[in-house]
Scaffold this motif. Structure first.
Motif, PDB file in Angstrom:
ATOM      1  N   SER A 115       3.269   0.579   3.227  1.00 44.63           N
ATOM      2  CA  SER A 115       2.856  -0.404   4.231  1.00 44.63           C
ATOM      3  C   SER A 115       2.412  -1.697   3.562  1.00 44.63           C
ATOM      4  O   SER A 115       2.084  -1.717   2.368  1.00 44.63           O
ATOM      5  CB  SER A 115       1.711   0.146   5.092  1.00 44.63           C
ATOM      6  N   GLN A 153       3.844   7.127   2.674  1.00 48.34           N
ATOM      7  CA  GLN A 153       3.743   5.998   3.599  1.00 48.34           C
ATOM      8  C   GLN A 153       3.658   4.701   2.798  1.00 48.34           C
ATOM      9  O   GLN A 153       2.787   4.540   1.935  1.00 48.34           O
ATOM     10  CB  GLN A 153       2.519   6.122   4.501  1.00 48.34           C
ATOM     11  N   HIS A 193       0.848  -1.196   0.000  1.00 58.09           N
ATOM     12  CA  HIS A 193       0.000   0.000   0.000  1.00 58.09           C
ATOM     13  C   HIS A 193       0.885   1.248   0.000  1.00 58.09           C
ATOM     14  O   HIS A 193       1.929   1.281   0.669  1.00 58.09           O
ATOM     15  CB  HIS A 193      -0.924   0.008   1.222  1.00 58.09           C
ATOM     16  N   GLU A 222       5.092  -0.690   8.374  1.00 55.20           N
ATOM     17  CA  GLU A 222       4.861   0.658   7.877  1.00 55.20           C
ATOM     18  C   GLU A 222       6.198   1.386   7.820  1.00 55.20           C
ATOM     19  O   GLU A 222       7.054   1.201   8.687  1.00 55.20           O
ATOM     20  CB  GLU A 222       3.903   1.434   8.791  1.00 55.20           C
ATOM     21  N   SER A 267      -6.952   6.252  -7.592  1.00 52.38           N
ATOM     22  CA  SER A 267      -6.561   5.029  -6.896  1.00 52.38           C
ATOM     23  C   SER A 267      -6.794   3.763  -7.711  1.00 52.38           C
ATOM     24  O   SER A 267      -6.226   2.723  -7.397  1.00 52.38           O
ATOM     25  CB  SER A 267      -7.314   4.924  -5.568  1.00 52.38           C
ATOM     26  N   SER A 318       0.585   5.602   0.169  1.00 46.92           N
ATOM     27  CA  SER A 318      -0.350   6.702   0.434  1.00 46.92           C
ATOM     28  C   SER A 318       0.383   7.995   0.747  1.00 46.92           C
ATOM     29  O   SER A 318       1.541   7.986   1.184  1.00 46.92           O
ATOM     30  CB  SER A 318      -1.305   6.339   1.579  1.00 46.92           C
ATOM     31  N   THR A 319      -0.309   9.122   0.510  1.00 46.84           N
ATOM     32  CA  THR A 319       0.175  10.446   0.913  1.00 46.84           C
ATOM     33  C   THR A 319      -0.950  11.121   1.688  1.00 46.84           C
ATOM     34  O   THR A 319      -2.127  10.840   1.474  1.00 46.84           O
ATOM     35  CB  THR A 319       0.545  11.310  -0.308  1.00 46.84           C
ATOM     36  N   ASP A 320      -0.551  12.036   2.597  1.00 49.45           N
ATOM     37  CA  ASP A 320      -1.572  12.682   3.428  1.00 49.45           C
ATOM     38  C   ASP A 320      -1.428  14.189   3.497  1.00 49.45           C
ATOM     39  O   ASP A 320      -1.929  14.839   4.417  1.00 49.45           O
ATOM     40  CB  ASP A 320      -1.536  12.092   4.847  1.00 49.45           C
ATOM     41  N   LYS A 367      -4.373   7.258  -1.939  1.00 43.12           N
ATOM     42  CA  LYS A 367      -4.212   5.903  -1.397  1.00 43.12           C
ATOM     43  C   LYS A 367      -4.303   4.943  -2.566  1.00 43.12           C
ATOM     44  O   LYS A 367      -5.280   4.978  -3.320  1.00 43.12           O
ATOM     45  CB  LYS A 367      -5.302   5.582  -0.372  1.00 43.12           C
ATOM     46  N   ILE A 368      -3.288   4.096  -2.713  1.00 46.28           N
ATOM     47  CA  ILE A 368      -3.272   3.175  -3.848  1.00 46.28           C
ATOM     48  C   ILE A 368      -2.513   1.912  -3.440  1.00 46.28           C
ATOM     49  O   ILE A 368      -1.663   1.947  -2.552  1.00 46.28           O
ATOM     50  CB  ILE A 368      -2.621   3.854  -5.090  1.00 46.28           C
ATOM     51  N   SER A 369      -2.840   0.806  -4.050  1.00 43.42           N
ATOM     52  CA  SER A 369      -2.168  -0.476  -3.781  1.00 43.42           C
ATOM     53  C   SER A 369      -1.692  -1.079  -5.096  1.00 43.42           C
ATOM     54  O   SER A 369      -2.331  -0.893  -6.142  1.00 43.42           O
ATOM     55  CB  SER A 369      -3.122  -1.456  -3.077  1.00 43.42           C
ATOM     56  N   PHE A 406      -8.665  -0.951  -1.041  1.00 46.64           N
ATOM     57  CA  PHE A 406      -9.269  -0.020  -0.082  1.00 46.64           C
ATOM     58  C   PHE A 406     -10.792  -0.052  -0.201  1.00 46.64           C
ATOM     59  O   PHE A 406     -11.348  -0.281  -1.267  1.00 46.64           O
ATOM     60  CB  PHE A 406      -8.757   1.409  -0.335  1.00 46.64           C
TER      61      PHE A 406
END
Length: 378
Positions: free
Chosen positions: A303, A301, A291, A313, A354, A293-295, A327-329, A378
């Motif tokens: 994980s 991040q 996974h 993580e 995503s 992600s950015t915030d 958020k993407i996987s 997600f």
């Protein structure tokens, strides 16, 4: 047929030719290597009908005699047996003699082997590339092109054309593209020596992998001839033929997005190492998913988790993050392959959502592009 040859040079040629030998061939003669001794030197050829490799050893080179030709001739010897014999001979002088029909005598020092040869009459002739389109690329660039694309070919035979790399010449640029429908690798090159007309060919990935093992690391030119059903790569004293794949390669240009919602600049080596660590737990899961992600901060991040093992993580500092939080996987393996192709440089990753394909590019060049399809988690 009788000649004496330096063992080290014979081994060099054998190491190239034997790459074309397969034990899965339906034609028994193709388990052998063809030796053709002439007044100019020795030509050795190996083939599995898909790949054919031919190498030439001259009588002398740079004033040093390599072969003492006594009587020209042609024969076929079992590849594995012949290679093992030559590899283990005691001295650097090897005498090869055909006599009494198909009996071949191989002598070196106090060691002498007697093996049965086959007639070369049944061995296939080299493919015809007379009307081929010709262009040139440096050998080291060829190796880079293969490294940056061939990993993305399909490993499934359900769509055979996707097991190859598409080479297309248009507007003086060579596009090399590989895809397995879940990812795509593209390399664009402008050859100094151009083909006379545009062409479109799909070269089997397995052929390119074997070619890469033969190509030297220096920048000597490789001549490339594209014919209707064959491609020939010609380098110093080595000819490498491969069949071309039939079928229509998909139009991949429409897969590459032109607009992005999130763009991230990051050091490729740092990101590769973080994803490699995250994949230690992701490997327990069949899909090997990581996974990403950015915030809104300056960090990415990374994980992964496995219900039976645990989770991990890690924060990776980005050079720059622009656009919407994300958020993407994706497959850890696909991402690591793409990052290795860009070779640890600072790179840009462009996302359009995503569940939409995202692309990776070097910040220094548009020549290399990697595209990956995400996975829904997600």
């Amino acid at each position: 047929m009788q000649f004496e040859i330096m063992r080290d040079r014979l081994l060099d040629g054998l190491s190239d030719v034997i790459k074309a030998i397969s034990h899965k061939v339906t034609t028994p003669i193709l388990t052998g290597i063809k030796l053709e001794a002439t007044e100019k030197g020795l030509t050795m050829t190996g083939s599995d009908s898909d790949i054919t490799i031919s190498t030439f050893i001259p009588l002398e080179e740079d004033g040093t005699q390599i072969i003492r030709m006594i009587q020209p001739g042609t024969l076929v010897l079992q590849a594995k047996v012949f290679n093992e014999i030559i590899r283990k001979l005691p001295t650097n002088e090897v005498m090869i003699e055909l006599r009494d029909g198909m009996k071949t005598h191989i002598r070196s020092g106090q060691s002498e082997f007697h093996i049965i040869a086959q007639s070369a009459d049944e061995y296939p002739i080299l493919p015809d590339v007379k009307d081929a389109e010709r262009f040139e690329l440096p050998a080291d660039l060829m190796k880079s092109i293969i490294r940056e694309t061939v990993f993305a070919v399909s490993q499934q035979e359900t769509r055979p054309v996707l097991t190859g790399v598409q080479w297309t010449m248009k507007e003086d640029e060579l596009y090399c593209i590989a895809t397995d429908s879940h990812r795509l690798a593209r390399r664009i090159i402008t050859p100094e020596v151009q083909a006379s007309i545009p062409f479109n060919a799909v070269i089997p990935g397995k052929s390119l992998q074997e070619l890469s093992k033969i190509l030297p690391d220096h920048s000597n030119p490789v001549e490339i001839f594209i014919a209707n059903q064959q491609v020939l790569f010609k380098l110093h004293n080595v000819l490498f033929y491969s069949r071309l794949l039939e079928g229509n390669y998909p139009d991949t240009s429409r897969l590459i997005p032109n607009e992005y919602k999130t763009s991230i600049t990051v050091n490729g080596r740092n990101l590769l190492q973080a994803i490699d660590r995250a994949s230690l737990l992701a490997r327990e899961d069949r899909n090997n998913i990581v996974h990403f992600s950015t915030d809104g901060s300056s960090h990415i991040q990374i994980s992964s988790n496995s219900p039976d093992v645990g989770n991990v993580e890690e924060l990776v500092e980005a050079v720059q993050i622009e656009g919407e939080p994300l958020k993407i996987s994706f497959s850890a393996k696909y991402m690591m392959d793409a990052l290795k192709a860009i070779d640890g440089q600072d790179l840009m990753i462009h996302f359009t959502g995503s569940m939409r394909p995202f692309i990776l590019k070097s910040i220094d060049s548009e020549a290399i592009l990697q595209l990956i399809l995400p996975v829904r988690t997600f």
